[in-house]
Motif scaffolding. Sequence first.
Motif, PDB file in Angstrom:
ATOM      1  N   PHE A 151      21.462  67.980 -56.475  1.00  0.00           N
ATOM      2  CA  PHE A 151      20.074  67.634 -56.199  1.00  0.00           C
ATOM      3  C   PHE A 151      19.394  67.345 -57.525  1.00  0.00           C
ATOM      4  CE2 PHE A 151      19.583  72.013 -57.325  1.00  0.00           C
ATOM      5  CZ  PHE A 151      18.287  72.160 -57.803  1.00  0.00           C
ATOM      6  N   GLU A 152      18.206  66.724 -57.452  1.00  0.00           N
ATOM      7  CA  GLU A 152      17.556  66.243 -58.661  1.00  0.00           C
ATOM      8  C   GLU A 152      16.130  66.754 -58.785  1.00  0.00           C
ATOM      9  OE1 GLU A 152      19.595  62.052 -59.792  1.00  0.00           O
ATOM     10  OE2 GLU A 152      18.226  61.980 -58.063  1.00  0.00           O
ATOM     11  N   LEU A 153      15.721  66.941 -60.038  1.00  0.00           N
ATOM     12  CA  LEU A 153      14.349  67.275 -60.385  1.00  0.00           C
ATOM     13  C   LEU A 153      13.831  66.225 -61.351  1.00  0.00           C
ATOM     14  CD1 LEU A 153      14.838  71.083 -61.119  1.00  0.00           C
ATOM     15  CD2 LEU A 153      13.873  70.098 -59.036  1.00  0.00           C
ATOM     16  N   ASP A 154      12.552  65.957 -61.270  1.00  0.00           N
ATOM     17  CA  ASP A 154      11.918  65.016 -62.189  1.00  0.00           C
ATOM     18  C   ASP A 154      11.459  65.755 -63.444  1.00  0.00           C
ATOM     19  OD1 ASP A 154      11.824  62.594 -60.421  1.00  0.00           O
ATOM     20  OD2 ASP A 154      10.613  63.938 -59.191  1.00  0.00           O
ATOM     21  N   LEU A 155      11.761  65.189 -64.607  1.00  0.00           N
ATOM     22  CA  LEU A 155      11.242  65.705 -65.878  1.00  0.00           C
ATOM     23  C   LEU A 155      11.372  64.587 -66.901  1.00  0.00           C
ATOM     24  CD1 LEU A 155      10.080  68.262 -67.290  1.00  0.00           C
ATOM     25  CD2 LEU A 155      12.395  68.685 -68.135  1.00  0.00           C
ATOM     26  N   VAL A 156      10.283  64.264 -67.565  1.00  0.00           N
ATOM     27  CA  VAL A 156      10.292  63.180 -68.548  1.00  0.00           C
ATOM     28  C   VAL A 156      10.946  63.671 -69.830  1.00  0.00           C
ATOM     29  CG1 VAL A 156       8.865  61.654 -69.950  1.00  0.00           C
ATOM     30  CG2 VAL A 156       8.280  62.064 -67.545  1.00  0.00           C
ATOM     31  N   GLY A 157      12.033  63.000 -70.216  1.00  0.00           N
ATOM     32  CA  GLY A 157      12.778  63.401 -71.390  1.00  0.00           C
ATOM     33  C   GLY A 157      12.109  62.990 -72.696  1.00  0.00           C
ATOM     34  N   PHE A 209      -5.450  71.251 -69.709  1.00  0.00           N
ATOM     35  CA  PHE A 209      -5.795  71.024 -68.304  1.00  0.00           C
ATOM     36  C   PHE A 209      -4.682  70.237 -67.614  1.00  0.00           C
ATOM     37  CE2 PHE A 209     -10.135  71.508 -70.069  1.00  0.00           C
ATOM     38  CZ  PHE A 209     -10.615  72.499 -69.209  1.00  0.00           C
ATOM     39  N   GLY A 210      -4.194  70.770 -66.493  1.00  0.00           N
ATOM     40  CA  GLY A 210      -3.249  70.026 -65.668  1.00  0.00           C
ATOM     41  C   GLY A 210      -3.951  68.884 -64.967  1.00  0.00           C
ATOM     42  N   ASP A 211      -3.335  67.699 -64.997  1.00  0.00           N
ATOM     43  CA  ASP A 211      -3.965  66.476 -64.482  1.00  0.00           C
ATOM     44  C   ASP A 211      -2.864  65.600 -63.898  1.00  0.00           C
ATOM     45  OD1 ASP A 211      -6.612  65.425 -64.279  1.00  0.00           O
ATOM     46  OD2 ASP A 211      -6.138  63.908 -65.770  1.00  0.00           O
ATOM     47  N   ASN A 212      -2.275  66.048 -62.791  1.00  0.00           N
ATOM     48  CA  ASN A 212      -0.981  65.522 -62.346  1.00  0.00           C
ATOM     49  C   ASN A 212      -1.033  64.262 -61.493  1.00  0.00           C
ATOM     50  OD1 ASN A 212       0.272  67.640 -63.616  1.00  0.00           O
ATOM     51  ND2 ASN A 212       0.631  68.821 -61.743  1.00  0.00           N
ATOM     52  N   TRP A 213      -2.153  63.994 -60.847  1.00  0.00           N
ATOM     53  CA  TRP A 213      -2.156  62.925 -59.839  1.00  0.00           C
ATOM     54  C   TRP A 213      -1.843  61.568 -60.462  1.00  0.00           C
ATOM     55  CZ3 TRP A 213      -3.085  58.612 -57.284  1.00  0.00           C
ATOM     56  CH2 TRP A 213      -3.020  58.641 -55.886  1.00  0.00           C
ATOM     57  N   PRO A 214      -0.981  60.731 -59.864  1.00  0.00           N
ATOM     58  CA  PRO A 214      -0.219  60.978 -58.654  1.00  0.00           C
ATOM     59  C   PRO A 214       1.152  61.603 -58.896  1.00  0.00           C
ATOM     60  CG  PRO A 214       0.043  58.688 -59.278  1.00  0.00           C
ATOM     61  CD  PRO A 214      -0.871  59.307 -60.312  1.00  0.00           C
ATOM     62  N   ASN A 215       1.789  61.244 -60.020  1.00  0.00           N
ATOM     63  CA  ASN A 215       3.162  61.722 -60.265  1.00  0.00           C
ATOM     64  C   ASN A 215       3.371  62.044 -61.743  1.00  0.00           C
ATOM     65  OD1 ASN A 215       3.047  59.116 -61.240  1.00  0.00           O
ATOM     66  ND2 ASN A 215       4.882  58.392 -60.186  1.00  0.00           N
ATOM     67  N   LEU A 216       2.398  62.772 -62.310  1.00  0.00           N
ATOM     68  CA  LEU A 216       2.476  63.101 -63.733  1.00  0.00           C
ATOM     69  C   LEU A 216       2.922  64.536 -63.990  1.00  0.00           C
ATOM     70  CD1 LEU A 216      -0.791  61.349 -65.010  1.00  0.00           C
ATOM     71  CD2 LEU A 216       1.513  60.404 -64.754  1.00  0.00           C
ATOM     72  N   ALA A 217       3.186  65.293 -62.934  1.00  0.00           N
ATOM     73  CA  ALA A 217       3.693  66.654 -63.125  1.00  0.00           C
ATOM     74  C   ALA A 217       5.007  66.640 -63.895  1.00  0.00           C
ATOM     75  CB  ALA A 217       3.878  67.347 -61.780  1.00  0.00           C
ATOM     76  N   ARG A 218       5.788  65.596 -63.702  1.00  0.00           N
ATOM     77  CA  ARG A 218       7.098  65.486 -64.346  1.00  0.00           C
ATOM     78  C   ARG A 218       7.018  65.452 -65.868  1.00  0.00           C
ATOM     79  NH1 ARG A 218       8.890  60.097 -61.530  1.00  0.00           N
ATOM     80  NH2 ARG A 218       7.741  61.162 -59.863  1.00  0.00           N
ATOM     81  N   HIS A 219       5.832  65.239 -66.410  1.00  0.00           N
ATOM     82  CA  HIS A 219       5.690  65.247 -67.865  1.00  0.00           C
ATOM     83  C   HIS A 219       5.712  66.656 -68.439  1.00  0.00           C
ATOM     84  CE1 HIS A 219       4.761  60.992 -68.867  1.00  0.00           C
ATOM     85  NE2 HIS A 219       4.417  60.946 -67.593  1.00  0.00           N
ATOM     86  N   TRP A 220       5.504  67.681 -67.586  1.00  0.00           N
ATOM     87  CA  TRP A 220       5.475  69.054 -68.115  1.00  0.00           C
ATOM     88  C   TRP A 220       6.032  70.114 -67.165  1.00  0.00           C
ATOM     89  CZ3 TRP A 220       1.287  72.719 -66.658  1.00  0.00           C
ATOM     90  CH2 TRP A 220       0.447  72.223 -65.659  1.00  0.00           C
ATOM     91  N   LEU A 221       6.383  69.708 -65.932  1.00  0.00           N
ATOM     92  CA  LEU A 221       6.903  70.649 -64.945  1.00  0.00           C
ATOM     93  C   LEU A 221       8.123  70.053 -64.250  1.00  0.00           C
ATOM     94  CD1 LEU A 221       3.515  71.633 -63.248  1.00  0.00           C
ATOM     95  CD2 LEU A 221       4.748  72.945 -64.994  1.00  0.00           C
ATOM     96  N   ALA A 236       1.744  70.160 -52.853  1.00  0.00           N
ATOM     97  CA  ALA A 236       2.404  69.029 -53.511  1.00  0.00           C
ATOM     98  C   ALA A 236       2.136  69.094 -55.011  1.00  0.00           C
ATOM     99  CB  ALA A 236       1.891  67.711 -52.942  1.00  0.00           C
ATOM    100  N   MET A 237       3.076  68.623 -55.801  1.00  0.00           N
ATOM    101  CA  MET A 237       2.937  68.709 -57.253  1.00  0.00           C
ATOM    102  C   MET A 237       1.775  67.889 -57.780  1.00  0.00           C
ATOM    103  SD  MET A 237       5.135  70.893 -58.102  1.00  0.00           S
ATOM    104  CE  MET A 237       4.837  70.761 -59.853  1.00  0.00           C
ATOM    105  N   LYS A 238       1.334  66.893 -57.031  1.00  0.00           N
ATOM    106  CA  LYS A 238       0.208  66.068 -57.468  1.00  0.00           C
ATOM    107  C   LYS A 238      -1.072  66.871 -57.604  1.00  0.00           C
ATOM    108  CE  LYS A 238      -1.309  64.667 -52.831  1.00  0.00           C
ATOM    109  NZ  LYS A 238      -1.950  63.615 -52.044  1.00  0.00           N
ATOM    110  N   VAL A 239      -1.150  68.046 -56.938  1.00  0.00           N
ATOM    111  CA  VAL A 239      -2.398  68.809 -56.931  1.00  0.00           C
ATOM    112  C   VAL A 239      -2.206  70.263 -57.353  1.00  0.00           C
ATOM    113  CG1 VAL A 239      -3.702  67.342 -55.357  1.00  0.00           C
ATOM    114  CG2 VAL A 239      -2.171  69.092 -54.410  1.00  0.00           C
ATOM    115  N   VAL A 240      -1.232  70.528 -58.225  1.00  0.00           N
ATOM    116  CA  VAL A 240      -1.165  71.836 -58.870  1.00  0.00           C
ATOM    117  C   VAL A 240      -1.739  71.691 -60.278  1.00  0.00           C
ATOM    118  CG1 VAL A 240       0.868  72.447 -57.520  1.00  0.00           C
ATOM    119  CG2 VAL A 240       1.171  71.585 -59.839  1.00  0.00           C
TER     120      VAL A 240
END
Length: 560
Positions: free
Chosen positions: A98-104, A171-183, A235-239
Amino acid sequence: MFGWDSRKDEKNIITLLALCPSKYNRMKLFIVSLKNHIWIAAFLLLGIVQITAQDLYPKNEKIDVQDYIFNLTLNDDTDQIKGEAIIHVLFKEKEDSFELDLVGKSGIYGMEVTGVFESDKTAHYTFENNRITINPSTNDKGLKTFKVLYEGIPQRGLVIDKTKYGRRSFFGDNWPNLARHWLPSVDHPYDKASIQFGITAPEDYDVVATGEKIEESNLGNGLKLTVYKEPAPVAMKVVTIGVTKFATRLLDVVHNIPVTAWVYPENRLEGFSDYKVASKVLAYFIDNIGPYSFAKLANMQAKTQWGGLENAGTIAYFEDSVTGMNTVEDLIAHEIAHQWFGNSATENNWNHVWLSEGFATYFSILYMEHVYGDEKRKDALALDRKQVIDYYQQNPSPIVDLTIKDPMRVLSINSYQKGGWVLNMLRHKLGDNLFWKGIQDYYKTYQNANVLTVDFQKSMEKTSGENLESFFQQWLFTKGHPEIKWEWVYGNGQVKINLEQVQDHHTFHFPIEIGIVQDDEIKIVQVEVDEQSEVFEINVDTKPDTIVLDPDYWLLFEEK
């Protein structure tokens, strides 16, 4: 999130002017002035990419993330964060990976993975193309625990900066798919999970995050651990997290939900005053829609790329939302409405984001109508109708536009203002009683779950007993709106109205109210329009002073 007039200043207000230009290089911000407000905004895309794909995220329906525990260490010396992510994954079927998103890491930004474990044993994994692929030790079904260790400097998602008063902040600011930059996570709303944040930071910081605070401990050496836990799936977009120096106040407790304000100390009293209305908004939505899903409702002054971001239970508002003049009630209503629509009942596919944005747009209007009267609704819809018409001239596309694959491009006048207008027309079609019953049934059925437009349609059909297929098809999946050319004449005790739809791509079917004005009084007659061109005859006592189409703003149309 975005929409723009003073009512829905979500993700775009004046703060947008300071954004990185590359993020919005296909968008144009326009500002409109509305009565007592000067920050009505909307994003217009400068063109439509003609593609045939639909939400290309590679979903893995064989697995379901149950919860995340993110333990993060922040510091004042550098912008580098250290993270530990503990992830419980349910394997519903046999699966080899399985896969997880994380920006390398690329240059100075991005994350390096220093270890991946299954339970306490080193796991086999690869990390490339911003995806961590993990191979479990067995492909058996069942619940498995994984841990990812990582560190780096996030380029986006976690905004590390200074507040307007010069204080360092995170400040976490994930919307729409930016959680992958730090989570490390499944960074798409189809797979929601419970969330826990453990934030280790210098002890002089105050910390707020998604969920309820369950621990605050001094660790020595000038460090403090703060832990928040949200049991409801999110959803990760709103954590989010907020880490800076805050002034905080308990504003109210509504249906056992604590409502708090987290604002900068320098504008403490103004912030407490501006955000106090949140308790009244929360009560209205609980009473009219259904139970609130999350552990708290924190209202946070924040460094955000948006005007407002509806993080689950921890809403972020742009820094200049605090004025002490109580001018953001409609914005607050928009963001709180998202707690039901978008956060709890969450779109399963980005192309159906109107289920989030259109709902928040219209439910903020419903709240303002409830408080200030029906003229407030009509004023809001008049503005929105003009924006929808203007937008269509440059972007002739439907609300549910299956040509869009980039989630940033699903946000538009269509998903906000036109989506809100569809709900307004549905309310008029069904009547207030059935409309609200349908909304309540929809939310009860899909609370803490994922939805598509067809799910909302089925709920409204079940409650109303009506077949709504043609309504949903023409207003959500067909581009445009009725473009009406009309005239009226009087003779022999009758008003004859010639009405023609001049758009050539589709003939819409709709009811329209006709206002017959005589001596400052108006009589309203409703007719059904089913053809491209029709004539309606209405008996009257005397010649009217004038005739008005749709005087109460129940139809989305353009008068030609």
